[in-house]
Design a protein around this motif. Structure first.
Motif, short mmCIF file in Angstrom:
data_model
loop_
_atom_site.label_atom_id
_atom_site.label_comp_id
_atom_site.label_asym_id
_atom_site.label_seq_id
_atom_site.Cartn_x
_atom_site.Cartn_y
_atom_site.Cartn_z
N ASP A 1 -3.79 -4.67 -3.11
CA ASP A 1 -2.83 -3.78 -2.45
C ASP A 1 -3.48 -2.43 -2.13
O ASP A 1 -3.29 -1.88 -1.04
N ILE A 2 -4.23 -1.90 -3.09
CA ILE A 2 -4.87 -0.60 -2.90
C ILE A 2 -5.86 -0.66 -1.73
O ILE A 2 -5.91 0.25 -0.90
N LYS A 3 -6.62 -1.75 -1.67
CA LYS A 3 -7.55 -1.92 -0.55
C LYS A 3 -6.81 -1.91 0.78
O LYS A 3 -7.23 -1.27 1.75
N ASP A 4 -5.66 -2.60 0.83
CA ASP A 4 -4.85 -2.64 2.06
C ASP A 4 -4.25 -1.27 2.38
O ASP A 4 -4.17 -0.87 3.54
N ILE A 5 -3.80 -0.57 1.34
CA ILE A 5 -3.20 0.76 1.54
C ILE A 5 -4.20 1.70 2.21
O ILE A 5 -3.87 2.42 3.15
N ARG B 1 -1.49 7.75 15.34
CA ARG B 1 -0.87 9.04 15.71
C ARG B 1 -1.92 10.01 16.27
O ARG B 1 -1.71 11.23 16.28
N ASP B 2 -3.05 9.42 16.71
CA ASP B 2 -4.12 10.18 17.38
C ASP B 2 -4.71 11.28 16.51
O ASP B 2 -5.04 12.37 16.99
N SER B 3 -4.83 10.97 15.22
CA SER B 3 -5.43 11.94 14.30
C SER B 3 -6.81 11.47 13.86
O SER B 3 -7.04 10.28 13.67
N GLU B 4 -7.72 12.43 13.70
CA GLU B 4 -9.06 12.13 13.21
C GLU B 4 -9.17 12.32 11.70
O GLU B 4 -10.24 12.18 11.12
N ILE B 5 -8.04 12.65 11.06
CA ILE B 5 -8.02 12.88 9.61
C ILE B 5 -6.87 12.09 8.99
O ILE B 5 -5.75 12.08 9.51
N VAL B 6 -7.15 11.41 7.87
CA VAL B 6 -6.13 10.62 7.19
C VAL B 6 -5.39 11.52 6.19
O VAL B 6 -6.02 12.11 5.30
N SER B 7 -4.09 11.61 6.35
CA SER B 7 -3.29 12.51 5.52
C SER B 7 -2.61 11.76 4.38
O SER B 7 -2.58 10.52 4.35
N MET B 8 -2.02 12.51 3.47
CA MET B 8 -1.25 11.92 2.37
C MET B 8 -0.06 11.16 2.92
O MET B 8 0.32 10.11 2.39
N GLU B 9 0.52 11.66 4.00
CA GLU B 9 1.67 10.99 4.61
C GLU B 9 1.27 9.61 5.15
O GLU B 9 2.04 8.65 5.08
N ASP B 10 0.05 9.51 5.68
CA ASP B 10 -0.44 8.21 6.16
C ASP B 10 -0.52 7.21 5.01
O ASP B 10 -0.17 6.03 5.16
N PHE B 11 -0.99 7.66 3.85
CA PHE B 11 -1.04 6.79 2.68
C PHE B 11 0.37 6.39 2.23
O PHE B 11 0.59 5.24 1.84
N LYS B 12 1.32 7.31 2.31
CA LYS B 12 2.70 7.00 1.90
C LYS B 12 3.32 5.96 2.82
O LYS B 12 4.02 5.04 2.37
N VAL B 13 3.07 6.08 4.12
CA VAL B 13 3.58 5.09 5.08
C VAL B 13 2.98 3.72 4.78
O VAL B 13 3.68 2.69 4.78
N SER B 14 1.69 3.70 4.54
CA SER B 14 0.99 2.45 4.24
C SER B 14 1.52 1.82 2.95
O SER B 14 1.77 0.60 2.89
N TYR B 15 1.72 2.63 1.93
CA TYR B 15 2.25 2.15 0.64
C TYR B 15 3.64 1.55 0.82
O TYR B 15 3.94 0.47 0.29
N LYS B 16 4.46 2.22 1.62
CA LYS B 16 5.83 1.73 1.87
C LYS B 16 5.79 0.38 2.58
O LYS B 16 6.56 -0.53 2.26
N ASP B 17 4.88 0.23 3.53
CA ASP B 17 4.75 -1.04 4.25
C ASP B 17 4.34 -2.16 3.31
O ASP B 17 4.83 -3.30 3.41
N ILE B 18 3.42 -1.85 2.38
CA ILE B 18 2.97 -2.85 1.42
C ILE B 18 4.12 -3.31 0.54
O ILE B 18 4.31 -4.51 0.30
N LYS B 19 4.92 -2.37 0.05
CA LYS B 19 6.05 -2.69 -0.82
C LYS B 19 7.11 -3.50 -0.06
O LYS B 19 7.71 -4.43 -0.60
N ASN B 20 7.32 -3.15 1.23
CA ASN B 20 8.30 -3.90 2.03
C ASN B 20 7.82 -5.32 2.28
O ASN B 20 8.63 -6.24 2.38
N ARG B 21 6.52 -5.49 2.35
CA ARG B 21 5.97 -6.82 2.53
C ARG B 21 6.36 -7.75 1.39
O ARG B 21 6.68 -8.90 1.59
N TYR B 22 6.37 -7.19 0.18
CA TYR B 22 6.76 -8.01 -0.98
C TYR B 22 8.25 -8.34 -0.94
O TYR B 22 8.67 -9.43 -1.33
#
Length: 363
Positions: free
Chosen positions: A324-328, A339-360
């Motif tokens: 899961d962490i690798k996917d996040i 979102r056309d950003s060259e930097i990965v933000s904490m919000e990007d990680f939160k969105v990814s984490y939420k998607d992983i949890k919804n997958r389950y």
């Protein structure tokens, strides 16, 4: 499917090779080998491995919701082989042709024991067992244990735990520790695709692993590690018992390393219990474990926002497996690019984490 032409004169042995990745299985139908000391050695192995990784990377990077990644990639050096497959009138014949010799995935290990998260007790259990094999010449020959136990035994591991907790990764790390290749077999697929041929293929797997001095891994082995059936009511039950008998006989003769991975700890047959040297449980990582996994899988070149750090990520995202962490991490990078950003933000990680949890939840 696609072909690659004209890789030189055909003066070598041709074999199919398959690599199994999360998103796809990739096969070269006619990879070239040569014989060295009675072992078949792939030519240009470094370049071939790089091609596998590049193809898989392209699949992962270009997958989308409406055009998901393909599950099967077939490559041939000679276009005629692809043409012959495409001209098959019967789809079942095509499927049989492609999968005929592909029940073993052979690859060099990509991970080391330092990259695998395990509690210290479990890691020590594995290392202690491996040192039996690593030092067997000294133990048996120099220190005389061959006078007491004349037959070297197979090192049999059982790795059990929830999906994504690192069982297959740990199997690769064992290969790295012993400097051996991995011979991986998905037992559930083997049993379903080769009805009636499973015992023969198991014997063949042990023979090939012994010849190449490889670590033999049986993935998803839950279905045949349970207790032997005594009230046999149909031929399928009889076939399961035959398969188990063959497996036990091959384990008795084998002197290498065998790893069984299972999602659930089954009610094991006593004969298997006696042959398992180490049974290791893989659990969801705690906060310290998540730190280790995030550190392992975040690329050094990944541009992170100032408010993103390993400790914060490990604390914020709990109840996740190593997979899961690798996917996040990967999906957070994709989210930033979307979102056309060259930097990965904490919000990007939160969105990814939420998607992983919804997958389950959807599963």
């Amino acid at each position: 499917m696609f072909g690659i032409k004209n890789l030189g004169k055909d003066t070598t042995i041709k074999r199919s090779i398959t690599r199994k990745y999360k998103n796809a299985r990739i096969t070269i139908l006619d990879a070239k080998f040569k014989k060295v000391d009675n072992k078949e050695v792939i030519l240009d192995e470094e370049q071939v491995n790089k091609m596998f990784m590049d193809v898989n990377k392209a699949i992962e990077s270009n997958s989308s919701r409406y055009n998901p990644s393909t599950k099967r990639i077939i490559i041939a050096n000679e276009e005629e082989i692809i043409e012959n497959l495409l001209n098959k009138n019967n789809n079942e014949e095509l499927k049989t042709t492609v999968f005929k010799e592909e029940f073993i995935d052979i690859y060099s290990p990509r991970y080391t024991m330092d990259q695998v998260y395990l509690c210290e007790e479990e890691k020590k259990q594995i290392i202690t067992a491996l040192n039996i094999k690593k030092h067997e010449d000294k133990i048996y020959k120099e220190w005389g244990f061959n006078e007491i136990d004349s037959q070297n035994r197979a090192l049999v591991f059982n790795f059990f735990g929830a999906p994504g907790t690192g069982k297959s990764m740990a199997a690769e790390a064992i290969g790295s520790y012993l400097d051996k290749k991995i011979y991986s077999i998905n037992y559930a697929e083997l049993e379903s695709k080769y009805v009636g041929q499973t015992p023969k293929n198991i014997k063949k797997a042990f023979e090939k692993a012994k010849m190449d001095n490889a670590v033999l891994v049986f993935e998803e082995a839950d279905s045949f590690l349970g207790k032997r059936l005594t009230n046999i009511t149909q031929s399928a039950d009889y076939g399961v018992n035959i398969t188990r008998s063959v497996m036990l006989l091959e384990l008795e003769k084998f002197d290498g390393v065998v790893i069984f991975t299972t999602n659930l700890l089954s009610n094991y047959d006593e004969a298997f219990k006696r042959r398992i040297l180490a049974s290791v449980e893989f659990k969801l990582p705690d906060e310290e474990g998540r730190k280790t996994i995030f550190k392992t899988h975040i690329p050094e070149k990944l541009p992170l926002d100032d408010d993103v750090n390993i400790s914060k990520l490990a604390k914020e995202f709990d109840n996740v497996s190593g997979a899961d962490i690798k996917d996040i991490i990967f999906m957070a990078a994709i989210t930033a690019l979307e979102r056309d950003s060259e930097i990965v933000s904490m919000e990007d990680f939160k969105v990814s984490y939420k998607d992983i949890k919804n997958r389950y939840k959807e599963a």
